[in-house]
Design a protein around this motif. Structure first.
Motif, PDB file in Angstrom:
ATOM      1  N   LYS A  92      96.235  54.669  74.632  1.00  0.00           N
ATOM      2  CA  LYS A  92      95.303  53.580  74.334  1.00  0.00           C
ATOM      3  C   LYS A  92      95.046  53.571  72.835  1.00  0.00           C
ATOM      4  N   PRO A  93      94.903  52.375  72.259  1.00  0.00           N
ATOM      5  CA  PRO A  93      94.654  52.322  70.815  1.00  0.00           C
ATOM      6  C   PRO A  93      93.243  52.766  70.465  1.00  0.00           C
ATOM      7  N   VAL A  94      93.129  53.469  69.364  1.00  0.00           N
ATOM      8  CA  VAL A  94      91.828  53.830  68.803  1.00  0.00           C
ATOM      9  C   VAL A  94      91.671  53.013  67.535  1.00  0.00           C
ATOM     10  N   THR A  95      90.770  52.048  67.558  1.00  0.00           N
ATOM     11  CA  THR A  95      90.683  51.111  66.431  1.00  0.00           C
ATOM     12  C   THR A  95      90.210  51.783  65.157  1.00  0.00           C
ATOM     13  N   ASP A  96      89.450  52.851  65.285  1.00  0.00           N
ATOM     14  CA  ASP A  96      88.987  53.586  64.113  1.00  0.00           C
ATOM     15  C   ASP A  96      90.162  54.325  63.478  1.00  0.00           C
ATOM     16  N   GLY A  97      90.702  53.794  62.400  1.00  0.00           N
ATOM     17  CA  GLY A  97      91.795  54.445  61.695  1.00  0.00           C
ATOM     18  C   GLY A  97      93.165  54.166  62.274  1.00  0.00           C
ATOM     19  N   ASN A  98      93.273  53.205  63.211  1.00  0.00           N
ATOM     20  CA  ASN A  98      94.563  52.849  63.797  1.00  0.00           C
ATOM     21  C   ASN A  98      95.255  54.069  64.390  1.00  0.00           C
ATOM     22  N   ARG A  99      94.514  54.817  65.214  1.00  0.00           N
ATOM     23  CA  ARG A  99      95.032  56.020  65.848  1.00  0.00           C
ATOM     24  C   ARG A  99      95.298  55.771  67.327  1.00  0.00           C
ATOM     25  N   THR A 100      95.755  56.820  68.025  1.00  0.00           N
ATOM     26  CA  THR A 100      96.178  56.672  69.424  1.00  0.00           C
ATOM     27  C   THR A 100      95.526  57.726  70.296  1.00  0.00           C
ATOM     28  N   PHE A 101      94.911  57.290  71.396  1.00  0.00           N
ATOM     29  CA  PHE A 101      94.380  58.188  72.413  1.00  0.00           C
ATOM     30  C   PHE A 101      95.474  58.432  73.449  1.00  0.00           C
ATOM     31  N   TRP A 102      95.796  59.695  73.712  1.00  0.00           N
ATOM     32  CA  TRP A 102      96.879  60.083  74.622  1.00  0.00           C
ATOM     33  C   TRP A 102      96.271  60.874  75.779  1.00  0.00           C
ATOM     34  N   HIS A 103      96.442  60.330  76.976  1.00  0.00           N
ATOM     35  CA  HIS A 103      95.948  60.970  78.194  1.00  0.00           C
ATOM     36  C   HIS A 103      97.156  61.400  79.037  1.00  0.00           C
ATOM     37  N   TRP A 104      97.172  62.656  79.461  1.00  0.00           N
ATOM     38  CA  TRP A 104      98.309  63.226  80.197  1.00  0.00           C
ATOM     39  C   TRP A 104      97.729  63.973  81.395  1.00  0.00           C
TER      40      TRP A 104
END
Length: 486
Positions: free
Chosen positions: A98-110
């Motif tokens: 999922k995109p993290v808008t703060d700093g254009n980062r990525t949330f990765w769930h596994w």
């Protein structure tokens, strides 16, 4: 009893770049330290749902896993263990980004569920949680920080700093289709911010004809190459480009002409990744037209249920897409066509009413139906006065093209009597940001998948036959889309 392991993290990289790695089911031996070597069985693509990867771990264990789902819109994949020397029984796992808008980062769930032999629950749960997931997070971060050369095992990277021979269509001078000539040329190395693409299908649009005729001289001068969209696969990327892999299937629309060629460099901001269900010819035939329709329906004149949309050339490629989509969104679509045969096509693609006219006369018939709340006009000069007459009070006239010639200067007072509005939008302004382009493209692919729009009939021409394709594009006999095959 089933064990469940859940781990999440945030990766300091855009979601497109992280997904480019994880959607490749055979990339893990390039970034995960526990994997020694991996291959896809049966020669299948590594993004093909159902493919099986067979890999060995550095501790000597061997595992076969199958890709069960791959969703490029939701950034999600699932897979399971088919066979393994490690006793992880009924193992099934899901990766979600999922995109993290703060700093254009990525949330990765596994996460995964599995059974274990009695007495080994704690050992194997820790192995998955720490040795696979936590270690994988750290390994991928390091991989991306290094720049992440993601070519497949054994595949030689194509050198970036060499020119590649190709062929292109050159505009000799403004005029008829005979001005389009083939020539041998070279595609230079991609500049910073560019992606070099091996093109497999090139879309034709009426804007290409306007360029050839010299109606938009600022866009294309003699000696240049026409064409605004194409689909193919990535060869290599210039400096500063992340998130695209060699051989990855992509399509683009670009405000700078130059698509009528076999190999082309394109700014990465105009590229979209192709879902497996959308083939190259469909992408080249639909992308520019589909995103134009999306901008009209959602931004230029947002559809109101029951609004009367008058769409000219309703049996053409753009017309077919627009009429279907507008109808699905609740508009009452009135199409104009030049023949009864085209009327049948228009009715099959969302038109509630079809006006057959070969002489650009339609206003009286449109007013008999209540007048047009929105007119989508690619006809231009010959239909100008009829469009004004066909508008309903407070109607909106959208001018997209000028197939019959340029519009005469429009007197604002001509709109005053009906409190009407007029616009001349161009799709590139609505997809100038990569996020907007990705969002609109995802909406187009979703509309294609759920049946809101059907793929138009596609006529194919070789690149060498570009002149004949232009003649066909200008004829009033055709319907559907045209593509060039390099």
């Amino acid at each position: 009893m089933l064990q469940k392991v859940v781990r999440s993290t945030v990766i300091d990289a855009p979601i497109a770049r992280v997904w480019a790695v994880l959607r490749d089911f055979n990339s893990h031996d390039q970034w995960h330290d526990v994997v020694a070597e991996s291959r896809i069985e049966g020669g299948e693509r590594s993004d093909q749902v159902g493919c099986v990867r067979s890999f060995s771990l550095k501790d000597g264990n061997r595992i076969r896993e199958q890709l069960l789902t791959l969703d490029d819109r939701q950034y999600k994949s699932t897979y399971c263990i088919v066979e393994a020397t490690v006793p992880l029984l009924r193992y099934a796992a899901t990766v979600t980004l999922k995109p993290v808008t703060d700093g254009n980062r990525t949330f990765w769930h596994w996460e995964s569920t599995f059974a274990t032999p009695p007495g080994r629950e704690h050992e194997l749960r820790d192995m998955v949680a720490q040795g696979v997931y936590e270690a994988g997070f750290a390994n991928l971060r390091r991989h991306l920080q290094r720049g992440g050369d993601l070519r497949a095992p054994g595949q030689a990277a194509m050198p970036v700093a060499i020119a590649l021979p190709t062929r292109r269509v050159r505009l000799q001078g403004y005029g008829d289709a005979a001005q389009l000539r083939m020539e041998d040329t070279e595609a230079p190395p991609p500049a910073p911010g560019e992606v070099r693409i091996r093109q497999r299908a090139i879309g034709l649009n009426f804007i290409d004809v306007y360029q050839r005729r010299g109606q938009i001289p600022a866009m294309l001068a003699p000696g240049g190459t026409p064409g605004m969209e194409a689909a193919g696969s990535v060869l290599n990327c210039g400096e500063g480009v992340h998130g695209f892999l060699p051989d990855e299937r992509v399509a683009y629309l670009c405000p700078q002409p130059g698509a009528y060629t076999g190999v082309r460099n394109v700014p990465a901001q105009w590229l979209v990744r192709l879902p497996p269900a959308v083939d190259d010819e469909v992408a080249a035939a639909l992308l520019l037209k589909g995103l134009t329709a999306d901008a009209l329906l959602h931004d230029v004149a947002p559809v109101r249920p029951g609004a009367r949309w008058l769409v000219h050339a309703a049996a053409g490629a753009l017309g077919q897409v627009l009429c279907q989509w507008a109808s699905r969104l609740g508009a009452q679509v009135i199409g104009t066509v030049s023949t009864e045969a085209k009327a049948r096509i228009a009715r099959a693609h969302g038109c509630a009413q079809v006006l057959v006219t070969a002489d650009y006369r339609f206003a009286d018939a449109a007013q008999a139906l209540g007048g047009a709340d929105v007119i989508v006009d690619g006809l231009g000069k010959q239909a100008q006065q009829e469009n004004l007459a066909a508008l309903a009070p407070c109607g909106h006239w959208i001018s997209l093209g000028q197939a019959s010639g340029p519009l005469a200067p429009l007197d604002p007072d001509a709109l005053l009597a009906k409190s009407a509005t007029f616009s001349r939008p161009i799709v590139f302004a609505y997809v100038a940001e990569p996020q907007a382009l990705g969002r609109r493209a995802a909406r187009l692919w979703a509309a294609l998948a759920d049946g809101s729009i059907k793929t138009p009939t596609i006529e194919r021409f070789t690149l060498e036959s570009a002149a004949q394709a232009h003649e066909r594009l200008e004829s009033r006999e055709r319907s559907g889309a045209l593509v060039l095959i390099p």
